[in-house]
Motif scaffolding. Structure first.
Motif, PDB file in Angstrom:
ATOM      1  N   VAL A 152      43.235  51.165  51.295  1.00  0.00           N
ATOM      2  CA  VAL A 152      44.054  49.968  51.121  1.00  0.00           C
ATOM      3  C   VAL A 152      44.312  49.752  49.634  1.00  0.00           C
ATOM      4  CG1 VAL A 152      43.249  48.853  53.236  1.00  0.00           C
ATOM      5  CG2 VAL A 152      42.066  48.408  51.095  1.00  0.00           C
ATOM      6  N   LEU A 153      45.416  49.101  49.350  1.00  0.00           N
ATOM      7  CA  LEU A 153      45.780  48.747  47.978  1.00  0.00           C
ATOM      8  C   LEU A 153      45.314  47.320  47.719  1.00  0.00           C
ATOM      9  CD1 LEU A 153      47.406  49.277  45.335  1.00  0.00           C
ATOM     10  CD2 LEU A 153      49.396  48.350  46.540  1.00  0.00           C
ATOM     11  N   VAL A 154      44.624  47.099  46.611  1.00  0.00           N
ATOM     12  CA  VAL A 154      44.216  45.762  46.208  1.00  0.00           C
ATOM     13  C   VAL A 154      45.019  45.414  44.963  1.00  0.00           C
ATOM     14  CG1 VAL A 154      42.298  44.329  45.397  1.00  0.00           C
ATOM     15  CG2 VAL A 154      41.893  46.090  47.135  1.00  0.00           C
ATOM     16  N   VAL A 155      45.750  44.304  45.021  1.00  0.00           N
ATOM     17  CA  VAL A 155      46.533  43.855  43.866  1.00  0.00           C
ATOM     18  C   VAL A 155      45.978  42.511  43.408  1.00  0.00           C
ATOM     19  CG1 VAL A 155      48.619  45.116  44.499  1.00  0.00           C
ATOM     20  CG2 VAL A 155      48.303  42.811  45.346  1.00  0.00           C
ATOM     21  N   ALA A 156      46.139  42.229  42.129  1.00  0.00           N
ATOM     22  CA  ALA A 156      45.581  40.989  41.597  1.00  0.00           C
ATOM     23  C   ALA A 156      46.528  40.341  40.606  1.00  0.00           C
ATOM     24  CB  ALA A 156      44.243  41.277  40.920  1.00  0.00           C
ATOM     25  N   ASP A 157      46.513  39.041  40.611  1.00  0.00           N
ATOM     26  CA  ASP A 157      47.229  38.210  39.658  1.00  0.00           C
ATOM     27  C   ASP A 157      46.190  37.235  39.115  1.00  0.00           C
ATOM     28  OD1 ASP A 157      48.578  35.519  39.024  1.00  0.00           O
ATOM     29  OD2 ASP A 157      50.301  36.870  39.135  1.00  0.00           O
ATOM     30  N   GLU A 158      46.045  37.165  37.806  1.00  0.00           N
ATOM     31  CA  GLU A 158      45.004  36.328  37.223  1.00  0.00           C
ATOM     32  C   GLU A 158      45.127  34.866  37.616  1.00  0.00           C
ATOM     33  OE1 GLU A 158      44.585  36.974  33.024  1.00  0.00           O
ATOM     34  OE2 GLU A 158      44.159  39.108  33.291  1.00  0.00           O
ATOM     35  N   GLU A 159      46.324  34.401  37.946  1.00  0.00           N
ATOM     36  CA  GLU A 159      46.509  33.011  38.342  1.00  0.00           C
ATOM     37  C   GLU A 159      46.468  32.817  39.851  1.00  0.00           C
ATOM     38  OE1 GLU A 159      49.925  31.264  36.518  1.00  0.00           O
ATOM     39  OE2 GLU A 159      49.414  32.072  34.547  1.00  0.00           O
ATOM     40  N   LYS A 160      46.966  33.810  40.618  1.00  0.00           N
ATOM     41  CA  LYS A 160      47.085  33.637  42.065  1.00  0.00           C
ATOM     42  C   LYS A 160      45.951  34.275  42.852  1.00  0.00           C
ATOM     43  CE  LYS A 160      52.074  33.220  41.931  1.00  0.00           C
ATOM     44  NZ  LYS A 160      53.337  33.743  42.400  1.00  0.00           N
ATOM     45  N   GLY A 161      45.222  35.219  42.264  1.00  0.00           N
ATOM     46  CA  GLY A 161      44.088  35.819  42.943  1.00  0.00           C
ATOM     47  C   GLY A 161      44.327  37.246  43.391  1.00  0.00           C
ATOM     48  N   ILE A 162      43.528  37.683  44.367  1.00  0.00           N
ATOM     49  CA  ILE A 162      43.520  39.053  44.856  1.00  0.00           C
ATOM     50  C   ILE A 162      44.155  39.092  46.241  1.00  0.00           C
ATOM     51  CG2 ILE A 162      42.007  40.949  45.584  1.00  0.00           C
ATOM     52  CD1 ILE A 162      39.971  39.935  43.527  1.00  0.00           C
TER      53      ILE A 162
END
Length: 77
Positions: A38-48
């Motif tokens: 699976v691909l895990v993406v992250a945004d420092e403001e919105k989360g994982i």
């Protein structure tokens, strides 16, 4: 707590090695099977987030298109 139609949430515990188990309901809902990647993406403001296979494929397609557009394909440094 009641969620809007099509929206889901699960609580998971993080283990000592930073791992967590994707809940069975989520695995069943999204067709995640043992051995899948699976691909895990992250945004420092919105989360994982773990995008669906279809969204993941769109990410990869856009990434490869961008790489082709830069003239970097086949380059070995």
């Amino acid at each position: 707590m009641e969620f809007p139609a099509g929206k889901h949430a699960w609580m998971v515990k993080i283990g000592e090695k930073g791992q967590f188990v994707v809940p069975k309901e989520a695995r069943d809902l999204f067709g995640i099977r043992p051995g899948d990647t699976v691909l895990v993406v992250a945004d420092e403001e919105k989360g994982i987030a773990i995008p669906t296979k279809e969204v993941r494929d769109k990410y990869f397609s856009l990434l490869f298109q961008e790489m082709e557009g830069t003239g970097q394909e086949g380059s070995h440094g």
